[in-house]
Scaffold this motif. Structure first.
Motif, PDB file in Angstrom:
ATOM      1  N   ASN A 155       0.800  -1.214   0.000  1.00 42.63           N
ATOM      2  CA  ASN A 155       0.000   0.000   0.000  1.00 42.63           C
ATOM      3  C   ASN A 155       0.838   1.273   0.000  1.00 42.63           C
ATOM      4  O   ASN A 155       0.375   2.333   0.396  1.00 42.63           O
ATOM      5  CB  ASN A 155      -0.999   0.011   1.165  1.00 42.63           C
ATOM      6  N   ARG A 156       2.091   1.149  -0.485  1.00 43.16           N
ATOM      7  CA  ARG A 156       2.891   2.359  -0.670  1.00 43.16           C
ATOM      8  C   ARG A 156       2.285   3.164  -1.813  1.00 43.16           C
ATOM      9  O   ARG A 156       1.719   2.608  -2.756  1.00 43.16           O
ATOM     10  CB  ARG A 156       4.339   2.016  -1.027  1.00 43.16           C
ATOM     11  N   SER A 157       2.416   4.452  -1.724  1.00 45.25           N
ATOM     12  CA  SER A 157       1.886   5.325  -2.771  1.00 45.25           C
ATOM     13  C   SER A 157       2.387   4.916  -4.145  1.00 45.25           C
ATOM     14  O   SER A 157       1.611   4.854  -5.103  1.00 45.25           O
ATOM     15  CB  SER A 157       2.268   6.786  -2.495  1.00 45.25           C
ATOM     16  N   THR A 158       3.679   4.621  -4.241  1.00 44.33           N
ATOM     17  CA  THR A 158       4.252   4.260  -5.539  1.00 44.33           C
ATOM     18  C   THR A 158       3.660   2.960  -6.080  1.00 44.33           C
ATOM     19  O   THR A 158       3.424   2.832  -7.277  1.00 44.33           O
ATOM     20  CB  THR A 158       5.786   4.124  -5.442  1.00 44.33           C
ATOM     21  N   ALA A 159       3.401   2.001  -5.197  1.00 42.96           N
ATOM     22  CA  ALA A 159       2.837   0.717  -5.623  1.00 42.96           C
ATOM     23  C   ALA A 159       1.380   0.885  -6.066  1.00 42.96           C
ATOM     24  O   ALA A 159       0.956   0.282  -7.058  1.00 42.96           O
ATOM     25  CB  ALA A 159       2.938  -0.306  -4.504  1.00 42.96           C
ATOM     26  N   ILE A 160       0.621   1.708  -5.342  1.00 40.55           N
ATOM     27  CA  ILE A 160      -0.767   1.959  -5.722  1.00 40.55           C
ATOM     28  C   ILE A 160      -0.800   2.658  -7.079  1.00 40.55           C
ATOM     29  O   ILE A 160      -1.595   2.303  -7.961  1.00 40.55           O
ATOM     30  CB  ILE A 160      -1.500   2.810  -4.656  1.00 40.55           C
ATOM     31  N   ALA A 161       0.066   3.637  -7.277  1.00 38.20           N
ATOM     32  CA  ALA A 161       0.119   4.346  -8.561  1.00 38.20           C
ATOM     33  C   ALA A 161       0.432   3.372  -9.691  1.00 38.20           C
ATOM     34  O   ALA A 161      -0.213   3.405 -10.742  1.00 38.20           O
ATOM     35  CB  ALA A 161       1.156   5.464  -8.509  1.00 38.20           C
ATOM     36  N   ALA A 162       1.409   2.498  -9.487  1.00 37.91           N
ATOM     37  CA  ALA A 162       1.775   1.537 -10.525  1.00 37.91           C
ATOM     38  C   ALA A 162       0.634   0.565 -10.816  1.00 37.91           C
ATOM     39  O   ALA A 162       0.328   0.289 -11.977  1.00 37.91           O
ATOM     40  CB  ALA A 162       3.033   0.772 -10.108  1.00 37.91           C
ATOM     41  N   ALA A 163      -0.017   0.081  -9.774  1.00 37.91           N
ATOM     42  CA  ALA A 163      -1.118  -0.867  -9.949  1.00 37.91           C
ATOM     43  C   ALA A 163      -2.294  -0.222 -10.675  1.00 37.91           C
ATOM     44  O   ALA A 163      -2.992  -0.885 -11.445  1.00 37.91           O
ATOM     45  CB  ALA A 163      -1.566  -1.414  -8.590  1.00 37.91           C
TER      46      ALA A 163
END
Length: 160
Positions: A53-61
């Protein structure tokens, strides 16, 4: 084959547009856009499934630019649907978490989808439902498999 292509084109254009319109109509009384409620729901699902649930992971997903996500999250934090938490082990890492208000919005969104799918399945025979599921699995695999419109193809819209 041309006839099937036209039917599929109509389905993808019209039905997905109709679903999106119904979702937007279901949100009309609230303070959230469809994109916002979908982002809240994505954060809730990620947290509930123990995902990243890191911002970067959410953005990528979500296939969003980091800056676009940041702007959206800023607004959702201000509205009280999400919070940002610094990771306890690495303070550079920002994790997104839903508030109770965010969880409530996500649940309303999920309930809308449950009602929609239950209504659809109620008019299909078991055989039709099975055929639809097989087709949807293939459609999902196709789009998640990385299909993209050709880069050299642009759409020009003329206005009057």
């Amino acid at each position: 084959m041309e006839h099937q292509s036209e039917i599929l084109h109509q389905f993808l254009s019209d039905v997905f547009g109709d679903i999106q319109k119904r979702e937007e109509d279901s949100l009309a009384a609230g303070d959230l856009s469809l994109r916002e409620v979908q982002l809240i729901d994505a954060v809730c699902r990620t947290v509930d499934q123990g995902g990243d649930n890191r911002s970067t992971a959410i953005a990528a997903a979500r296939r969003m630019a980091a800056g676009t996500l940041t702007s959206a999250v800023d607004l959702l934090v201000k509205k009280g649907y999400l919070i940002r938490l610094r990771d306890g082990k690495d303070r550079r890492v920002v994790r997104l978490m839903p508030t109770q208000q965010g969880r409530d919005a996500s649940e309303r969104h999920r309930a809308f989808h449950r009602r929609m799918t239950d209504s659809l399945l109620s008019v299909l025979s078991d055989q039709e439902a099975s055929a639809l599921m097989r087709g949807m699995e293939k459609l999902t695999d196709f789009f998640r498999g990385g299909w993209q419109a050709p880069a050299n193809q642009t759409i020009t819209v003329q206005t009057k």
